[in-house]
Design a protein around this motif. Structure first.
Motif, short mmCIF file in Angstrom:
data_model
loop_
_atom_site.label_atom_id
_atom_site.label_comp_id
_atom_site.label_asym_id
_atom_site.label_seq_id
_atom_site.Cartn_x
_atom_site.Cartn_y
_atom_site.Cartn_z
N GLY A 257 -67.63 9.15 32.79
CA GLY A 257 -66.37 9.47 33.42
C GLY A 257 -65.93 8.33 34.30
O GLY A 257 -66.70 7.39 34.56
N TYR A 258 -64.70 8.38 34.76
CA TYR A 258 -64.20 7.34 35.64
C TYR A 258 -63.28 7.98 36.66
O TYR A 258 -62.23 8.53 36.29
N LYS A 259 -63.70 7.96 37.91
CA LYS A 259 -62.93 8.53 39.01
C LYS A 259 -62.56 9.97 38.70
O LYS A 259 -63.42 10.80 38.53
N HIS A 260 -61.26 10.29 38.51
CA HIS A 260 -60.83 11.66 38.23
C HIS A 260 -60.91 12.00 36.74
O HIS A 260 -60.73 13.15 36.35
N GLU A 261 -61.13 11.01 35.89
CA GLU A 261 -61.16 11.23 34.44
C GLU A 261 -62.53 11.78 34.04
O GLU A 261 -63.55 11.30 34.49
N THR A 262 -62.50 12.78 33.16
CA THR A 262 -63.74 13.42 32.71
C THR A 262 -63.77 13.49 31.20
O THR A 262 -62.80 13.16 30.53
N THR A 263 -64.86 13.97 30.67
CA THR A 263 -64.99 14.11 29.23
C THR A 263 -64.58 15.51 28.79
O THR A 263 -64.63 16.46 29.58
N VAL A 264 -64.17 15.61 27.52
CA VAL A 264 -63.76 16.89 26.94
C VAL A 264 -64.17 16.92 25.48
O VAL A 264 -64.42 15.89 24.87
N ILE A 265 -64.22 18.13 24.93
CA ILE A 265 -64.38 18.32 23.50
C ILE A 265 -63.03 18.82 22.99
O ILE A 265 -62.59 19.91 23.37
#
Length: 98
Positions: free
Chosen positions: A57-65
Motif C-alpha cells: 500500500g502507499y499512504k491512503h492507497e490500499t489493495t483490493v480484489i
C-alpha cells in the motif's frame, strides 16, 4: 507475543511524518494487532519463509480484489513475502471489525 510478521525496519516502528504516512502506519498496526491477537505467524505458502512480510500500500492507497468491471471490489490487507514476493491477502472487514 513477539511476532516476526513485520520486520523492525518497516514504518510501524517509525514515527509517521504526515497524514498519508499515519494512515499507512495505522493499517499496518491494525493488521499486526489482528495477527497477534490470533497468534498467527505468517508462513509463505510458496517458499515456506516465516515472517518478514511487507504490507502493500502507499499512504491512503490500499489493495483490493476487484469483483466486476463496474468498479466493485473487496478491500483487503495484502502482505508480500520478503523472500519470494508471493502475496497473502486478508479480507479487510474481518481485520477491521473483529
Amino acid at each position: 507475543m513477539n511476532n516476526n510478521n513485520i520486520p523492525p525496519h518497516t514504518p510501524i516502528n517509525m514515527a509517521p511524518m504526515n497524514a498519508g504516512d499515519q494512515a499507512f502506519y495505522l493499517r499496518q498496526k491494525r493488521l499486526l494487532d489482528f495477527l497477534n491477537e490470533r497468534r498467527i505467524v505468517l508462513k509463505c505458502v510458496m517458499c515456506g519463509t516465516v515472517g518478514g512480510f511487507q504490507l502493500i500500500g502507499y499512504k491512503h492507497e490500499t489493495t483490493v480484489i476487484p469483483t466486476s468491471t463496474l468498479g466493485q471490489y473487496y478491500p483487503t490487507y495484502a502482505a508480500a513475502c520478503g523472500h519470494c514476493g508471493f502475496i497473502h491477502e486478508f479480507f479487510a472487514p474481518i481485520v477491521d471489525f473483529s
